[in-house]
Write an enzyme that holds these catalytic residues in place. Sequence first.
Site, short mmCIF file in Angstrom:
data_model
loop_
_atom_site.label_atom_id
_atom_site.label_comp_id
_atom_site.label_asym_id
_atom_site.label_seq_id
_atom_site.Cartn_x
_atom_site.Cartn_y
_atom_site.Cartn_z
N LEU A 30 0.89 -1.10 -0.04
CA LEU A 30 0.04 0.11 0.08
C LEU A 30 0.81 1.17 -0.13
O LEU A 30 0.25 2.49 -0.27
CB LEU A 30 -1.00 0.06 1.14
CG LEU A 30 -1.92 -1.09 1.30
CD1 LEU A 30 -2.67 -1.00 2.76
CD2 LEU A 30 -2.89 -0.91 0.21
N GLY A 33 7.67 4.12 3.55
CA GLY A 33 8.04 5.29 3.97
C GLY A 33 9.32 5.12 4.45
O GLY A 33 9.97 4.04 4.14
N VAL A 38 3.98 -0.55 4.16
CA VAL A 38 2.54 -0.71 4.73
C VAL A 38 2.02 -1.82 3.35
O VAL A 38 2.22 -1.60 2.29
CB VAL A 38 1.81 0.25 4.95
CG1 VAL A 38 0.22 -0.23 5.24
CG2 VAL A 38 2.26 0.98 5.92
N LYS A 52 2.07 -3.06 8.69
CA LYS A 52 3.34 -2.21 8.58
C LYS A 52 4.53 -3.09 9.11
O LYS A 52 4.55 -3.60 10.34
CB LYS A 52 3.12 -1.19 9.25
CG LYS A 52 4.39 -0.01 9.13
CD LYS A 52 4.37 1.31 9.61
CE LYS A 52 5.52 2.37 9.31
NZ LYS A 52 5.22 3.72 10.07
N ASP A 146 3.39 13.56 13.69
CA ASP A 146 3.25 13.81 12.07
C ASP A 146 1.71 13.72 11.58
O ASP A 146 1.22 13.01 10.76
CB ASP A 146 4.03 12.52 11.48
CG ASP A 146 3.99 12.74 10.21
OD1 ASP A 146 4.41 14.03 9.76
OD2 ASP A 146 4.23 11.98 9.18
#
Length: 787
Positions: A30, A33, A38, A52, A146
């Site tokens: 998906l 990062g 993920v 994740k 974040d």
Amino acid sequence: MDDLEGQDGSGGTGREPGRTAGNYRLARSLGRGGFGEVFLGEAPDGSRAAVKLLHASWAGDPEMRRRFATEVEQARRVSGFCIAAILDADPGAEEPWIATEFIDGPTLQDAVAEDGPRSGVELHRLAVSTATALAAIHAAGVVHRDLKPDNIMLAPDGPRVIDFGIARAVETTSVTASGVVGTIGYMAPEQLEGMRLTSAVDIFSWGSVMVYAATGREAFPGPTQASRIARILGAEPDLGALTEPLAGIVRACLDKDPGRRPDATTLLNQLISVPAAGGRAAAAAPGARSSGAGPNGSAPDARTRAGADPVPSAFDASARVNPTRVATRTPVDPTRVAPQVPVDPTRAYTRMAPGGAASADPSAGLAPPRTAPPVSGPASAAPGTPPPHTAPASPPPYSSPSVPGPVSGGRTTSPPHHAGVPPYHFHGIRFTDPRDLAAAMQQNWSAAVQVFNDPAERAALGAWLVNDLGDTTLDRSLFRGHANSDANLAVASFVSQLRPDLPPIFRGRGATVAELGEVFSDPRPLFTGAPLANEMLLMARPSLLRIMGAHHGDDSGELLRLAEHLDEAEQAANAFHKQLTGELEGWRTAHVSVSTALILTFLLHPERMVPPDDGGDTGVREWAAILWNRVRSAPLPVNAGYAAVAYGAVPTMRALAEQRRHWEKRHGEVSTRHDSLRRRVLLQERLVLALRICRFAILGIPAGIVTELSAGSGMEGVVSLLLVVGVLGFVGAVLAEITVRIAFGGPARRNLRYGELNGVSSQLPPLTAGVDRIQGDLRRAREICGP
């Protein structure tokens, strides 16, 4: 940081979809990062989750594993409403993983980009839901750190806050050398400064998210990272079309001082107690600023500090600023001017002797929040003698110059000033010489930024300098700036114009060429998001280098040349980026971040200009080698700009490489499937044709019998031939029928195979066109960048 975390693809999991994490089968990726990847996970019962996995490079770090386990435990404590709930996790696995509720819906970022900003009840519902999520997160002792539109999913049952992968417990939120985590544009000032963080950073981010949701742009927009950081640190937010009462609440959340922001519970209470749209005066909304009255109901004037409406410049006749406004006997506002005294209108302004500098006694509150090289101001030098310019390799601890002068009330003040010249109060000290004030502002940068960031204070300072002292040397634009201007640059310009004899210092850091070389010696903070990255971005601006070059140092000329080189390299980088996105089809939607800080690093340290790490990805390596040809063939300073483009394009190159692998893999699979089906269908067609021929040949049997009966013995040869053909046809038909049914199935299955072939054939042209486009981009890129 926003702009940096997503660029990290090295050390990825390398896990192919179809593998498992716990009980979850990883169906597809998906997103990826800086800390992990993920996947869409499928449980045995058919339920789905967002799984994740920590990157392999991080999984091998015991400290990162410990943090990951702590974060999982903290996240489990968060109530499951308005967030993506934790379903399962295994921090001790070979590849640590965490499974959260899968939200089937777009992110707020995508929804606003596609459908436009929110308003009215829809916006208010979003505000309440996200504030509720923050209240739950903070109640569990967690700081998200974040919060941004990409981390808010619009689920069918309402918005959900996601991604606790970088959350931290409140009690361990001090920022260390591991770096600042967050996204520029939604980070709080204290987050950018690398200070100890509290849950107030999430409140600031929430306010920024609401501005984006209501306007479709950031609260502190800017063309570059440096300009966005500067605006967050020293400018008012641009709320755009955001209306009251929500605008007042958002404005309070975007306060620079974390102590003045509401907590999540207070924020939620404010939101549920006001109407969704209109119905209440703006002044009644928490944090709203009155446009018609001051704190006590009186009309606002230039003395108003926090919350004042922007006032016109001191040089605008409509401003009506009293040039010698007095301070009462109540405690003195640090930036107020002294009582009015008669001023001779014909008096010509002359600079005072350097010996009249104010003391920088630490007890007077002059110690800045950061370190700076010692400043040899005029107070310690002989009258009329500028101090020597020093350029230490690294900034030593701050030490204030000792300045002789009369003491009043336990505080050292300026010596008696010329008759009729009112003093100016800055940081609790009275000044009569602007040169001494400039030196103090350089030493107390944060307080100086507050003065230049407040329109009223800026106007009052301009009135004192121009109207009271008759200054004719300072650039008047310094005092005509509006709330969106860069207060840091204004302070730097103010100091350089009044005290060019001082060493160049910006935000407490030395800015000689040698000191810049130390700051920009290592580009890694720009990729890890360490606190130093923000300082590097603010310092790497041609306009700032020109201001620093105005100081009369030994390397002022070199600073000015460096500014020109940075300007030239940045223009070359932008032109190169424009050429790539304009001529390469796959780059047209690429978001390449060209970092001026990285350009300056390469200009100061050409030996650092090496090709970016490809992370073992052959596709990235091919693109990087092509772009680096442009770097090799260009001279300084242009090649530094090209190198920055190559580094900024790493995420794009990674995406293109992944896209190329996908298209080529898919093209290969479809081509193989097409060839296989085509051969099978061809054989099927031949056997079916043989079956039809055999069936037709069977007619030879009745034809032979009819011939024999009608023609008699004279046609025995023909009859025999017809009978043989018929018998062979019968046998062949039986065998062909058996073969066709065994090998190719019945008529329905054979017709389906025809449909499959047609479907696969229709897929080939677009796949072939995609592969050709990718190959065409590579060929064109080689032409653009040279051999």
